[in-house]
Design a protein around this motif. Structure first.
Motif, PDB file in Angstrom:
ATOM      1  N   GLY A  80       0.785  -1.226   0.000  1.00  0.00           N
ATOM      2  CA  GLY A  80       0.000   0.000   0.000  1.00  0.00           C
ATOM      3  C   GLY A  80       0.816   1.275   0.000  1.00  0.00           C
ATOM      4  O   GLY A  80       0.323   2.339   0.365  1.00  0.00           O
ATOM      5  N   GLY A  81       2.091   1.180  -0.424  1.00  0.00           N
ATOM      6  CA  GLY A  81       2.953   2.356  -0.409  1.00  0.00           C
ATOM      7  C   GLY A  81       3.624   2.609  -1.738  1.00  0.00           C
ATOM      8  O   GLY A  81       3.488   1.826  -2.674  1.00  0.00           O
ATOM      9  N   LYS A  82       4.345   3.731  -1.793  1.00  0.00           N
ATOM     10  CA  LYS A  82       5.093   4.050  -3.011  1.00  0.00           C
ATOM     11  C   LYS A  82       6.246   4.995  -2.678  1.00  0.00           C
ATOM     12  O   LYS A  82       6.224   5.707  -1.679  1.00  0.00           O
ATOM     13  CB  LYS A  82       4.196   4.675  -4.073  1.00  0.00           C
ATOM     14  N   ILE A  83       7.223   4.971  -3.550  1.00  0.00           N
ATOM     15  CA  ILE A  83       8.349   5.894  -3.486  1.00  0.00           C
ATOM     16  C   ILE A  83       8.216   6.797  -4.706  1.00  0.00           C
ATOM     17  O   ILE A  83       8.043   6.316  -5.829  1.00  0.00           O
ATOM     18  CB  ILE A  83       9.688   5.125  -3.483  1.00  0.00           C
ATOM     19  N   ASP A  84       8.278   8.111  -4.479  1.00  0.00           N
ATOM     20  CA  ASP A  84       8.080   9.070  -5.570  1.00  0.00           C
ATOM     21  C   ASP A  84       9.238   9.083  -6.555  1.00  0.00           C
ATOM     22  O   ASP A  84       9.038   9.308  -7.746  1.00  0.00           O
ATOM     23  CB  ASP A  84       7.879  10.473  -5.006  1.00  0.00           C
ATOM     24  N   ALA A  85      10.453   8.894  -6.062  1.00  0.00           N
ATOM     25  CA  ALA A  85      11.625   8.921  -6.946  1.00  0.00           C
ATOM     26  C   ALA A  85      12.810   8.285  -6.230  1.00  0.00           C
ATOM     27  O   ALA A  85      12.885   8.294  -5.002  1.00  0.00           O
ATOM     28  CB  ALA A  85      11.968  10.362  -7.340  1.00  0.00           C
ATOM     29  N   VAL A  86      13.731   7.744  -7.030  1.00  0.00           N
ATOM     30  CA  VAL A  86      14.991   7.208  -6.514  1.00  0.00           C
ATOM     31  C   VAL A  86      16.118   8.007  -7.159  1.00  0.00           C
ATOM     32  O   VAL A  86      16.224   8.063  -8.385  1.00  0.00           O
ATOM     33  CB  VAL A  86      15.155   5.708  -6.834  1.00  0.00           C
ATOM     34  N   PHE A  87      16.930   8.631  -6.325  1.00  0.00           N
ATOM     35  CA  PHE A  87      18.115   9.354  -6.776  1.00  0.00           C
ATOM     36  C   PHE A  87      19.312   8.512  -6.359  1.00  0.00           C
ATOM     37  O   PHE A  87      19.398   8.114  -5.202  1.00  0.00           O
ATOM     38  CB  PHE A  87      18.194  10.737  -6.120  1.00  0.00           C
ATOM     39  N   PHE A  88      20.217   8.226  -7.304  1.00  0.00           N
ATOM     40  CA  PHE A  88      21.346   7.371  -6.956  1.00  0.00           C
ATOM     41  C   PHE A  88      22.640   7.911  -7.544  1.00  0.00           C
ATOM     42  O   PHE A  88      22.660   8.555  -8.585  1.00  0.00           O
ATOM     43  CB  PHE A  88      21.112   5.926  -7.415  1.00  0.00           C
ATOM     44  N   CYS A  89      23.717   7.635  -6.824  1.00  0.00           N
ATOM     45  CA  CYS A  89      25.063   7.943  -7.298  1.00  0.00           C
ATOM     46  C   CYS A  89      25.647   6.650  -7.854  1.00  0.00           C
ATOM     47  O   CYS A  89      25.780   5.676  -7.124  1.00  0.00           O
ATOM     48  CB  CYS A  89      25.928   8.469  -6.159  1.00  0.00           C
ATOM     49  N   PRO A  90      26.014   6.631  -9.140  1.00  0.00           N
ATOM     50  CA  PRO A  90      26.546   5.423  -9.755  1.00  0.00           C
ATOM     51  C   PRO A  90      28.062   5.311  -9.655  1.00  0.00           C
ATOM     52  O   PRO A  90      28.644   4.358 -10.157  1.00  0.00           O
ATOM     53  CB  PRO A  90      26.132   5.588 -11.222  1.00  0.00           C
ATOM     54  N   HIS A  91      28.703   6.282  -9.020  1.00  0.00           N
ATOM     55  CA  HIS A  91      30.161   6.389  -9.070  1.00  0.00           C
ATOM     56  C   HIS A  91      30.876   5.549  -8.014  1.00  0.00           C
ATOM     57  O   HIS A  91      30.346   5.312  -6.934  1.00  0.00           O
ATOM     58  CB  HIS A  91      30.569   7.857  -8.911  1.00  0.00           C
ATOM     59  N   ALA A  92      32.079   5.141  -8.357  1.00  0.00           N
ATOM     60  CA  ALA A  92      32.955   4.459  -7.410  1.00  0.00           C
ATOM     61  C   ALA A  92      33.528   5.511  -6.455  1.00  0.00           C
ATOM     62  O   ALA A  92      33.562   6.706  -6.779  1.00  0.00           O
ATOM     63  CB  ALA A  92      34.071   3.731  -8.166  1.00  0.00           C
ATOM     64  N   PRO A  93      34.007   5.085  -5.284  1.00  0.00           N
ATOM     65  CA  PRO A  93      34.495   6.041  -4.292  1.00  0.00           C
ATOM     66  C   PRO A  93      35.600   6.977  -4.782  1.00  0.00           C
ATOM     67  O   PRO A  93      35.686   8.117  -4.328  1.00  0.00           O
ATOM     68  CB  PRO A  93      35.008   5.149  -3.164  1.00  0.00           C
TER      69      PRO A  93
END
Length: 191
Positions: A80-93
């Motif tokens: 019964g839930g949702k996430i509006d958006a996913v922001f992610f960093c694809p970079h290595a350290p």
């Protein structure tokens, strides 16, 4: 707009020192999906800000990341839930980007996308870097004692390097309950 920014690994799902690399490895923490649904039902928008250096390290590809998030969205919908958006960093350290937490880039992107100042917006994670990234843009820090922060259970106090004023919760469901109860208390007139 009521917005909460959540870390992913160790906050919503089980974390792994070997990285979460596939939908089969993406397993929700107990109560986490219900917590997000509870926030949604109380009028909160939920956004995820997550480091995904497994992409930059070549441990999985975008198709695998998308499949993990598709599983998360499907399980959330069933709860019964949702996430509006996913922001992610694809970079290595070692890539030196501005989006890898503890840098504030993901949070800046969230503020721009939603057109809001993030000052006072609650952010929750299981690591110091999650909170540092949010605090850098004015977010209110919350730590859950799951994932990397599980080692702090029973200590009674967080290490000194955590931001001053960090709220501590046993898990994401406890965070959601706290947020909703605090909002209700603020709306209730004093007797």
């Amino acid at each position: 707009m009521k917005l909460a920014i959540l870390d992913r690994d160790g906050t919503i799902n089980v974390d792994s020192d070997e990285f979460v690399k596939s939908p089969d490895e993406w397993l929700p923490l107990p109560g986490a999906l219900e917590a997000i649904a509870k926030l949604n039902h109380a009028g909160w928008h939920v956004v995820v800000a997550t480091n995904q250096s497994g992409l930059g390290r070549g441990l999985f590809d975008m198709a695998a990341l998308n499949a993990m998030h598709a599983k998360m969205f499907k399980l959330l919908a069933a709860a019964g839930g949702k996430i509006d958006a996913v922001f992610f960093c694809p970079h290595a350290p070692d890539d030196g980007c501005h989006c890898r937490k503890p840098a504030p880039g993901l949070f800046e992107q969230i503020g721009e996308r939603f057109g809001i100042d993030l000052h006072g917006v609650p952010t929750v994670g299981d690591s110091l870097r999650d909170l540092q990234a949010g605090v850098a843009v004015g977010c209110e820090p919350h730590v859950v004692l799951t994932g990397k922060a599980a080692r702090f259970r029973g200590l009674g106090v967080l290490p000194a390097e955590f931001p001053v004023g960090t709220w501590v919760h046993q898990d994401l469901l406890a965070f959601a309950t706290f947020l909703i109860n605090r909002e209700l208390a603020a709306k209730t007139p004093a007797a």
